[in-house]
Design a protein around this motif. Sequence first.
Motif, PDB file in Angstrom:
ATOM      1  N   GLU A   1     -29.497   9.196  29.929  1.00 35.34           N
ATOM      2  CA  GLU A   1     -28.783   8.912  28.689  1.00 35.34           C
ATOM      3  C   GLU A   1     -28.041  10.141  28.165  1.00 35.34           C
ATOM      4  O   GLU A   1     -26.959  10.022  27.612  1.00 35.34           O
ATOM      5  CB  GLU A   1     -29.733   8.349  27.629  1.00 35.34           C
ATOM      6  CG  GLU A   1     -30.315   7.001  28.009  1.00 35.34           C
ATOM      7  CD  GLU A   1     -29.270   5.931  28.277  1.00 35.34           C
ATOM      8  OE1 GLU A   1     -28.202   5.933  27.621  1.00 35.34           O
ATOM      9  OE2 GLU A   1     -29.513   5.072  29.139  1.00 35.34           O
TER      10      GLU A   1
ATOM     11  N   TRP B   1     -37.867   8.709  18.885  1.00 35.44           N
ATOM     12  CA  TRP B   1     -36.982   7.997  17.968  1.00 35.44           C
ATOM     13  C   TRP B   1     -35.781   8.865  17.616  1.00 35.44           C
ATOM     14  O   TRP B   1     -34.643   8.394  17.599  1.00 35.44           O
ATOM     15  CB  TRP B   1     -37.708   7.575  16.689  1.00 35.44           C
ATOM     16  CG  TRP B   1     -38.446   6.285  16.822  1.00 35.44           C
ATOM     17  CD1 TRP B   1     -39.797   6.134  16.933  1.00 35.44           C
ATOM     18  CD2 TRP B   1     -37.902   4.970  16.877  1.00 35.44           C
ATOM     19  NE1 TRP B   1     -40.118   4.808  17.058  1.00 35.44           N
ATOM     20  CE2 TRP B   1     -38.970   4.059  17.026  1.00 35.44           C
ATOM     21  CE3 TRP B   1     -36.602   4.460  16.818  1.00 35.44           C
ATOM     22  CZ2 TRP B   1     -38.782   2.690  17.106  1.00 35.44           C
ATOM     23  CZ3 TRP B   1     -36.423   3.084  16.893  1.00 35.44           C
ATOM     24  CH2 TRP B   1     -37.507   2.220  17.040  1.00 35.44           C
TER      25      TRP B   1
ATOM     26  N   GLY C   1     -33.480   9.023  20.642  1.00 33.55           N
ATOM     27  CA  GLY C   1     -32.767   7.750  20.801  1.00 33.55           C
ATOM     28  C   GLY C   1     -31.638   7.614  19.798  1.00 33.55           C
ATOM     29  O   GLY C   1     -30.520   7.217  20.138  1.00 33.55           O
ATOM     30  N   LEU C   2     -31.911   7.988  18.555  1.00 31.16           N
ATOM     31  CA  LEU C   2     -30.892   7.927  17.513  1.00 31.16           C
ATOM     32  C   LEU C   2     -29.734   8.867  17.836  1.00 31.16           C
ATOM     33  O   LEU C   2     -28.565   8.490  17.740  1.00 31.16           O
ATOM     34  CB  LEU C   2     -31.507   8.280  16.158  1.00 31.16           C
ATOM     35  CG  LEU C   2     -30.581   8.191  14.953  1.00 31.16           C
ATOM     36  CD1 LEU C   2     -30.081   6.764  14.760  1.00 31.16           C
ATOM     37  CD2 LEU C   2     -31.311   8.661  13.698  1.00 31.16           C
TER      38      LEU C   2
ATOM     39  N   VAL D   1     -28.969   5.098  21.450  1.00 26.77           N
ATOM     40  CA  VAL D   1     -29.625   4.070  22.263  1.00 26.77           C
ATOM     41  C   VAL D   1     -30.902   3.624  21.569  1.00 26.77           C
ATOM     42  O   VAL D   1     -31.512   4.396  20.820  1.00 26.77           O
ATOM     43  CB  VAL D   1     -29.943   4.569  23.694  1.00 26.77           C
ATOM     44  CG1 VAL D   1     -28.678   4.958  24.429  1.00 26.77           C
ATOM     45  CG2 VAL D   1     -30.942   5.707  23.692  1.00 26.77           C
ATOM     46  N   PRO D   2     -31.339   2.407  21.825  1.00 27.59           N
ATOM     47  CA  PRO D   2     -32.600   1.965  21.236  1.00 27.59           C
ATOM     48  C   PRO D   2     -33.790   2.716  21.856  1.00 27.59           C
ATOM     49  O   PRO D   2     -33.731   3.177  22.994  1.00 27.59           O
ATOM     50  CB  PRO D   2     -32.658   0.471  21.573  1.00 27.59           C
ATOM     51  CG  PRO D   2     -31.671   0.249  22.644  1.00 27.59           C
ATOM     52  CD  PRO D   2     -30.677   1.373  22.602  1.00 27.59           C
ATOM     53  N   PHE D   3     -34.856   2.817  21.110  1.00 29.37           N
ATOM     54  CA  PHE D   3     -36.088   3.464  21.557  1.00 29.37           C
ATOM     55  C   PHE D   3     -36.526   2.923  22.922  1.00 29.37           C
ATOM     56  O   PHE D   3     -36.937   3.687  23.797  1.00 29.37           O
ATOM     57  CB  PHE D   3     -37.173   3.219  20.493  1.00 29.37           C
ATOM     58  CG  PHE D   3     -38.519   3.783  20.828  1.00 29.37           C
ATOM     59  CD1 PHE D   3     -38.810   5.100  20.543  1.00 29.37           C
ATOM     60  CD2 PHE D   3     -39.501   2.990  21.393  1.00 29.37           C
ATOM     61  CE1 PHE D   3     -40.057   5.637  20.823  1.00 29.37           C
ATOM     62  CE2 PHE D   3     -40.745   3.508  21.690  1.00 29.37           C
ATOM     63  CZ  PHE D   3     -41.031   4.835  21.399  1.00 29.37           C
ATOM     64  N   SER D   4     -36.407   1.618  23.094  1.00 23.90           N
ATOM     65  CA  SER D   4     -36.874   0.984  24.336  1.00 23.90           C
ATOM     66  C   SER D   4     -36.190   1.543  25.574  1.00 23.90           C
ATOM     67  O   SER D   4     -36.790   1.604  26.645  1.00 23.90           O
ATOM     68  CB  SER D   4     -36.660  -0.532  24.277  1.00 23.90           C
ATOM     69  OG  SER D   4     -35.278  -0.820  24.143  1.00 23.90           O
ATOM     70  N   ARG D   5     -34.932   1.972  25.452  1.00 23.23           N
ATOM     71  CA  ARG D   5     -34.221   2.493  26.609  1.00 23.23           C
ATOM     72  C   ARG D   5     -34.826   3.805  27.101  1.00 23.23           C
ATOM     73  O   ARG D   5     -34.626   4.190  28.243  1.00 23.23           O
ATOM     74  CB  ARG D   5     -32.735   2.668  26.308  1.00 23.23           C
ATOM     75  CG  ARG D   5     -31.981   2.933  27.599  1.00 23.23           C
ATOM     76  CD  ARG D   5     -30.509   2.769  27.572  1.00 23.23           C
ATOM     77  NE  ARG D   5     -30.040   1.528  27.034  1.00 23.23           N
ATOM     78  CZ  ARG D   5     -28.797   1.337  26.625  1.00 23.23           C
ATOM     79  NH1 ARG D   5     -27.920   2.320  26.690  1.00 23.23           N
ATOM     80  NH2 ARG D   5     -28.419   0.195  26.139  1.00 23.23           N
TER      81      ARG D   5
ATOM     82  N   GLU E   1     -38.898   2.243  28.596  1.00 28.12           N
ATOM     83  CA  GLU E   1     -39.071   1.140  29.540  1.00 28.12           C
ATOM     84  C   GLU E   1     -38.591   1.541  30.919  1.00 28.12           C
ATOM     85  O   GLU E   1     -37.546   2.179  31.070  1.00 28.12           O
ATOM     86  CB  GLU E   1     -38.275  -0.097  29.098  1.00 28.12           C
ATOM     87  CG  GLU E   1     -38.875  -0.804  27.922  1.00 28.12           C
ATOM     88  CD  GLU E   1     -38.086  -2.051  27.553  1.00 28.12           C
ATOM     89  OE1 GLU E   1     -38.659  -2.884  26.867  1.00 28.12           O
ATOM     90  OE2 GLU E   1     -36.909  -2.181  27.935  1.00 28.12           O
TER      91      GLU E   1
ATOM     92  N   SER F   1     -24.062  -7.469  26.783  1.00 32.28           N
ATOM     93  CA  SER F   1     -24.132  -6.933  25.433  1.00 32.28           C
ATOM     94  C   SER F   1     -24.005  -5.414  25.470  1.00 32.28           C
ATOM     95  O   SER F   1     -24.687  -4.745  26.225  1.00 32.28           O
ATOM     96  CB  SER F   1     -25.453  -7.335  24.795  1.00 32.28           C
ATOM     97  OG  SER F   1     -25.557  -6.782  23.522  1.00 32.28           O
ATOM     98  N   GLY F   2     -23.096  -4.890  24.680  1.00 24.67           N
ATOM     99  CA  GLY F   2     -22.901  -3.453  24.615  1.00 24.67           C
ATOM    100  C   GLY F   2     -21.867  -2.929  25.594  1.00 24.67           C
ATOM    101  O   GLY F   2     -21.339  -1.854  25.415  1.00 24.67           O
TER     102      GLY F   2
END
Length: 182
Positions: free
Chosen positions: A15, A53, A56-57, A61-65, A68, A102-103
Amino acid sequence: MTSPLEIISAALRRERTRAGLTLSELAKRAGVAKSTLSQLESGSGNPSVETLWALGLALGVPFSRLVEQRAPQIRVVRAGETMLIRSEHSPFAAAMISACPSGARRDLHLIEAQPGNARRAEGHLPGTVEHLLITAGRLRAGPEEAQVELAPGDYASFAGDVPHTYEALEPDTTAVLLMEHV
């Protein structure tokens, strides 16, 4: 099996690279120490929920990315398995190969065209760019005032937010069309 730290490490590197940020830039944006980020990316850190968090912010990107495991995926669409949607006014058909997830901001189409009336398209959403790769036959395409002739292997890109046309110059012309929505 991949450990949670390996998953986080790989996700942070992926990321950060996608965002085009250096370690220093990301650490500053997230409000974490560069050494902490470096340890996390090397798989030796022990991240808190708050740190993840914040990262991610900062990465958008969302936390899950970041936590997971991404399963390796391959999607195959076999020739003939798509539904061709035909034009009412010209010998032109298109099949959606890959819809814009999505995205993301692109759609992928397979085009089949025969000589005859040109397929005229109105402008799409503002900022749309069309990328066209000819796989067989010959095609004239592009904005109405700047059309080009293309042969197999030729690629062209043009503004898709203005009126444009597609016209087969040979029987059984096929092309791949990527519509990029900005």
